[in-house]
Design an enzyme around this catalytic site. Structure first.
Site: not given
Ligand code: NAI
Length: 331
Positions: A155, A175, A206, A234, A258, A263, A295
Site C-alpha cells: 500500500i 521502512d 502493520p 491500525r 480511519d 473500533e 475503517h
Molecule cells: P505490507 O506487508 O505490504 O507492507 C508493510 C510494510 O511495513 C513492509 O514494507 C514492512 O517492511 C514495513 N514495516 C514493518 N515494520 C515497520 C516499522 N517498524 N517501521 C516502518 N515500516 C515497517 O502491507 P500492506 O498491504 O502495505 O498493508 C499495510 C497495513 O495496512 C496492513 O498491515 C493493515 O494493518 C493496514 N490496512 C488497512 C486497511 C484499511 O482499510 N484501513 C486495508 C488494508 C490494510
C-alpha cells in the site's frame, strides 16, 4: 468439504455466489463475526473464512481444532486479530488475502490528505449551515509539502506513486526493508529526519510489537509544528489521547483516523441515537481538526471482489492440497 463464511456484508453476497460457483465450492454465509460466542456454528465445516473485525482468540482456535478444522482463511490483509501463539501450538494454518487492492487504501489516503489540507470538511460544515464565507480557511498545496510514508510495502508504494502526481517538495520514506524500485520516487531516511522535516506523515505499517503506539507523545514532540498525520493502518499504532493533546497544543494541524484501537465496538455499527461511552472516541469525533472514518479506506468494488475471490481461492487450495500459497507465516 464445506466452508462457513463469517461477517458477510450484503455487498459481498453476489461476489460469494459468483466465485463459489466458478470454483465449484460449497459454502454457507453468515453475518455474525467469528467470536467465542459464534464459533459453535463452524461445527461440521472443514474451514472458516473471517474478516479483521473477528476475534480469533485462543479459545476460538481450540474450538475450531476440536471440530477438525486445520486451516482457516482471512479475507483481510492484516491478521493481528489472530492468537498466533495458539495457532502455531495447534498447527492451524492461516491464509490471508495479501493484496486485494493496495490502490484502494492509497486513494483514500490522498482523499483524506486533500480534505485536511484544503479544509474541505470545514467548507462542507459551513455550507450545510448556509454559511458561504471562506474566511480563515486559506489552504496549502501538496507541491509545497514534504510528505513522509512510514511503511513502504504494497500500500505504501501505491501512496508514494499517487503523491508523486502532485509533485510534493520531497517524499521521505522509512521502512526497515528498502526497495530499489521505490527509490526513484522518494528518499529513504531515518524516523528522526521524518519527524523533524515532514509536513504530512502517512502510516502504512502493520500492527507489530515495535509499531504499537508509534504515534505517541514521545514521537509527536519530535514532529514539525503544523504536521498532518494520516493513520489508515491500525488503531493500535496510535495513542489517541496523545494525538488529541498534540492537536490541542498546536503541534499537529490535522489528523485523519480511519482506524481506532477500540473500533470493534463502534465501526461498522449504527450508533445514532446512542451515547458513545468511549470518551476519547467522542473527542476525536467532535474535534474540528480530526476526520474519522469507520475503517473504510479499503472499501471499493474492486477490493471487495478481490477479497472474496482470493479468499475462496485459498479455500480451494486448502481443500485440494492441504496448503495455500497465501499462508501467513508467523512462526
Ligand atoms: P505490507 O506487508 O505490504 O507492507 C508493510 C510494510 O511495513 C513492509 O514494507 C514492512 O517492511 C514495513 N514495516 C514493518 N515494520 C515497520 C516499522 N517498524 N517501521 C516502518 N515500516 C515497517 O502491507 P500492506 O498491504 O502495505 O498493508 C499495510 C497495513 O495496512 C496492513 O498491515 C493493515 O494493518 C493496514 N490496512 C488497512 C486497511 C484499511 O482499510 N484501513 C486495508 C488494508 C490494510
Amino acid at each position: 468439504m464445506k466452508a462457513l463464511v463469517y461477517a458477510v456484508r450484503p455487498d459481498e453476497i453476489d461476489f460469494f455466489e459468483q466465485f463459489s460457483k466458478e470454483l465449484n465450492l460449497d459454502i454457507d454465509l453468515c453475518s455474525s463475526n467469528l467470536t467465542e460466542d459464534t464459533v459453535e456454528q463452524a461445527k461440521g465445516y472443514q474451514t472458516v473464512i473471517f474478516l479483521a473485525e473477528c476475534k480469533v482468540t485462543g479459545k476460538v482456535l481450540e474450538s475450531l481444532k476440536s471440530f477438525g478444522i486445520n486451516h482457516i482463511v482471512s479475507r483481510s490483509v492484516g491478521v493481528d486479530n489472530v492468537d498466533w501463539e495458539k495457532a502455531n501450538e495447534l498447527d492451524i494454518k492461516i491464509a490471508n488475502v495479501p493484496a486485494y487492492s493496495p490502490n484502494s487504501v492509497s486513494e483514500f489516503v490522498l482523499t483524506s490528505t486533500l480534505v485536511l489540507l484544503r479544509n474541505y470538511h470545514h467548507y462542507l460544515d459551513r455550507v450545510q449551515n448556509q454559511d458561504f464565507t471562506i474566511t480563515g480557511l486559506v489552504a496549502k498545496e501538496i507541491r509545497n509539502q514534504v510528505v513522509a510514508i512510514i511503511g513502504v510495502g504494497k500500500i505504501g508504494f501505491e501512496t508514494v506513486k499517487n503523491f508523486t502526481g502532485f509533485g510534493p517538495k520531497e517524499i521521505l520514506l522509512y521502512d526497515p526493508f528498502e526497495k530499489e524500485e521505490v527509490k526513484k520516487y522518494g528518499r529513504y531516511t531515518s524516523l528522526e529526519e521524518i519527524y523533524k522535516s515532514s509536513d504530512i506523515i502517512v502510516y502504512h505499517i502493520p500492527l507489530l510489537k515495535d509499531t504499537v503506539n508509534i504515534i505517541s507523545k514521545k514521537n509527536i514532540d519530535k514532529m514539525k509544528k503544523g504536521v498532518i498525520l494520516i493513520n489508515v493502518s491500525r488503531g493500535g499504532i496510535m495513542n489517541a489521547s496523545d494525538l488529541l493533546d498534540g492537536i490541542n497544543e498546536g503541534k499537529i494541524a490535522g489528523a485523519a483516523v480511519d482506524v481506532y484501537d477500540n473500533e470493534l465496538s463502534y465501526f461498522r455499527h449504527d450508533w445514532r441515537e446512542k451515547n458513545i461511552p468511549d470518551t476519547t472516541l467522542v473527542k476525536l469525533l467532535a474535534h474540528p481538526q480530526v476526520i474519522v472514518t469507520p475503517h473504510a479506506a479499503f472499501y471499493t468494488d474492486e477490493a471487495v471482489s478481490n477479497m472474496v475471490s482470493i479468499s475462496l481461492g485459498n479455500v480451494k487450495e486448502f481443500f485440494d492440497t492441504g496448503n495455500s500459497k497465501n499462508i501467513v507465516n508467523k512462526k
